[in-house]
Motif scaffolding. Structure first.
Motif, PDB file in Angstrom:
ATOM      1  N   MET A  96     -13.570  -2.286 -10.093  1.00 40.41           N
ATOM      2  CA  MET A  96     -12.967  -1.217  -9.302  1.00 40.41           C
ATOM      3  C   MET A  96     -12.059  -0.356 -10.161  1.00 40.41           C
ATOM      4  O   MET A  96     -11.346  -0.877 -11.035  1.00 40.41           O
ATOM      5  CB  MET A  96     -12.201  -1.811  -8.119  1.00 40.41           C
ATOM      6  N   PRO A  97     -12.064   0.946  -9.938  1.00 36.85           N
ATOM      7  CA  PRO A  97     -11.303   1.840 -10.821  1.00 36.85           C
ATOM      8  C   PRO A  97      -9.796   1.632 -10.761  1.00 36.85           C
ATOM      9  O   PRO A  97      -9.110   1.802 -11.762  1.00 36.85           O
ATOM     10  CB  PRO A  97     -11.702   3.242 -10.348  1.00 36.85           C
ATOM     11  N   GLU A  98      -9.264   1.277  -9.596  1.00 41.04           N
ATOM     12  CA  GLU A  98      -7.815   1.110  -9.474  1.00 41.04           C
ATOM     13  C   GLU A  98      -7.482  -0.137  -8.657  1.00 41.04           C
ATOM     14  O   GLU A  98      -6.958  -0.038  -7.537  1.00 41.04           O
ATOM     15  CB  GLU A  98      -7.186   2.337  -8.831  1.00 41.04           C
ATOM     16  N   PRO A  99      -7.740  -1.331  -9.189  1.00 42.69           N
ATOM     17  CA  PRO A  99      -7.495  -2.545  -8.409  1.00 42.69           C
ATOM     18  C   PRO A  99      -6.035  -2.746  -8.039  1.00 42.69           C
ATOM     19  O   PRO A  99      -5.730  -3.301  -6.986  1.00 42.69           O
ATOM     20  CB  PRO A  99      -7.997  -3.665  -9.327  1.00 42.69           C
ATOM     21  N   THR A 100      -5.120  -2.286  -8.886  1.00 37.86           N
ATOM     22  CA  THR A 100      -3.709  -2.470  -8.566  1.00 37.86           C
ATOM     23  C   THR A 100      -3.279  -1.621  -7.369  1.00 37.86           C
ATOM     24  O   THR A 100      -2.362  -1.980  -6.646  1.00 37.86           O
ATOM     25  CB  THR A 100      -2.826  -2.119  -9.777  1.00 37.86           C
ATOM     26  N   ARG A 101      -3.957  -0.498  -7.150  1.00 39.60           N
ATOM     27  CA  ARG A 101      -3.629   0.350  -6.009  1.00 39.60           C
ATOM     28  C   ARG A 101      -4.268  -0.171  -4.736  1.00 39.60           C
ATOM     29  O   ARG A 101      -3.678  -0.100  -3.646  1.00 39.60           O
ATOM     30  CB  ARG A 101      -4.106   1.780  -6.267  1.00 39.60           C
ATOM     31  N   ASP A 102      -5.488  -0.703  -4.839  1.00 38.50           N
ATOM     32  CA  ASP A 102      -6.250  -1.083  -3.653  1.00 38.50           C
ATOM     33  C   ASP A 102      -5.839  -2.429  -3.071  1.00 38.50           C
ATOM     34  O   ASP A 102      -6.098  -2.709  -1.902  1.00 38.50           O
ATOM     35  CB  ASP A 102      -7.750  -1.131  -3.985  1.00 38.50           C
ATOM     36  N   LEU A 103      -5.186  -3.291  -3.860  1.00 37.69           N
ATOM     37  CA  LEU A 103      -4.871  -4.637  -3.393  1.00 37.69           C
ATOM     38  C   LEU A 103      -3.604  -4.633  -2.552  1.00 37.69           C
ATOM     39  O   LEU A 103      -2.492  -4.571  -3.074  1.00 37.69           O
ATOM     40  CB  LEU A 103      -4.722  -5.578  -4.596  1.00 37.69           C
ATOM     41  N   ARG A 104      -3.776  -4.682  -1.225  1.00 40.87           N
ATOM     42  CA  ARG A 104      -2.652  -4.703  -0.287  1.00 40.87           C
ATOM     43  C   ARG A 104      -2.502  -6.053   0.392  1.00 40.87           C
ATOM     44  O   ARG A 104      -1.424  -6.404   0.856  1.00 40.87           O
ATOM     45  CB  ARG A 104      -2.871  -3.653   0.813  1.00 40.87           C
ATOM     46  N   ALA A 105      -3.590  -6.800   0.489  1.00 34.49           N
ATOM     47  CA  ALA A 105      -3.584  -8.058   1.210  1.00 34.49           C
ATOM     48  C   ALA A 105      -2.761  -9.114   0.474  1.00 34.49           C
ATOM     49  O   ALA A 105      -2.527  -9.023  -0.732  1.00 34.49           O
ATOM     50  CB  ALA A 105      -5.023  -8.561   1.382  1.00 34.49           C
TER      51      ALA A 105
END
Length: 315
Positions: free
Chosen positions: A146-155
């Motif tokens: 994924m291009p931005e895993p740090t942004r997408d991980l909310r859980a």
């Protein structure tokens, strides 16, 4: 570095299956090119063997029929399939949304495959905040792409990479070091946990658990674990302990004093998994040949050995 192994609360003697939580496993794939059916069944079995009240498997019909035959104590949620036999992204996301709302823990990734629909499912699992999620196996590979895993991980997540999966995540996040090196492993697990805001379980001999602030290293080195399916069992074990004992509060001061957090649940799951393996090795007088389902069958005693001596006691 926090090398203290947490203990688990005692189970309430008046509890019922709803009290001890629901785990939903989203995984398994069966297309014309490959079949990965056993993994979600192993994870669901381990969740139940570790004490969860209910386990559900969400997969396409072809996977679900075989998985429930292997783990008949679980129930099934059917994800619609495409003409090629792969899961439908829309159906998978709908099932995930419903499952996150109705579950106390999710396991995402065992045998999932690397299709576009699987990637969409993992992204949705990362973005929801209704249920803690254990991301394992193919979910970790998809996360690394994924291009931005740090942004997408909310859980609220526990990631369970083996060294190869860790290396792919490390490349994506520009983390350097050898995840197979005993000297590097604690630092690497801590750095990945800090970057993603998740609990990281770096598997291998002397598995390392870190939430970016606390770290713990399992003392066990059990060669019997070097066989297919034991990672699925670990993911299910951690999820089962989360379902029973982790209660995510809206505010840290509102935490249930009898509950534990994700880091503590991950440590307990790793230790129980290792103790079960050690028990098999002693009973069989062997350093190899264990089957993953045999490992799962030894979890109840291993998990019980981690419980506090007093009911309701805070670990």
């Amino acid at each position: 570095m926090d090398e203290t192994l947490p203990t688990l609360p005692q189970r309430l003697p008046t509890g019922h299956k709803g009290t001890f939580g629901t785990v939903t496993v989203l995984g398994g794939s069966a297309s014309d090119g490959s079949m990965m059916i056993g993994a979600p069944a192993l994870a669901a079995t381990a969740a139940l063997r570790s004490g969860a009240g209910l386990a559900r498997i969400a997969a396409t019909r072809r996977v679900l029929d075989a998985a429930l035959a292997t783990c008949p104590s679980a129930t099934g949620l059917e994800i619609e399939a495409t003409a090629a036999g792969e899961m439908s992204a829309q159906s998978a996301i709908q099932i995930l949304d419903a499952s996150a709302d109705a579950s106390d823990a999710l396991v995402v990734g065992p045998g999932l495959g690397l299709s576009d629909a699987a990637s969409a499912l993992v992204l949705r699992a990362m973005q929801q905040d209704d249920a803690p999620a254990v991301l394992d196996a193919d979910a970790l590979t998809l996360l690394s792409r994924m291009p931005e895993p740090t942004r997408d991980l909310r859980a609220s997540c526990v990631l369970t990479p083996h060294p190869g999966e860790f290396a792919r995540l490390a490349v994506a996040l520009s983390i350097t070091g050898d995840p197979s090196s005993r000297d590097d492993r604690p630092r690497l697990a801590e750095e990945l946990a800090q970057r993603l805001g998740a609990v990281v379980v770096l598997k291998g001999a002397r598995t390392v658990v870190s939430d970016g602030h606390r770290s713990w290293t399992c003392a066990h080195t059990e060669p019997v674990l070097a066989t297919g399916g034991t990672g699925d069992v670990l993911a299910g074990t951690i999820a089962g302990i989360i379902a029973q004992h982790v209660r995510i509060a809206a505010h840290p001061l509102m935490r249930d004093p009898t509950s534990i957090d994700l880091y503590e649940a991950a440590c307990a799951g790793v230790e129980a998994h290792a103790r079960a393996a050690a028990s098999w090795a002693r009973e069989q007088h062997a350093s190899g040949g264990m089957l993953a389902m045999e490992l799962a069958s030894l979890l109840p005693e291993a998990v019980e050995s981690l419980r506090a001596s007093e009911p309701g006691r805070n670990p």
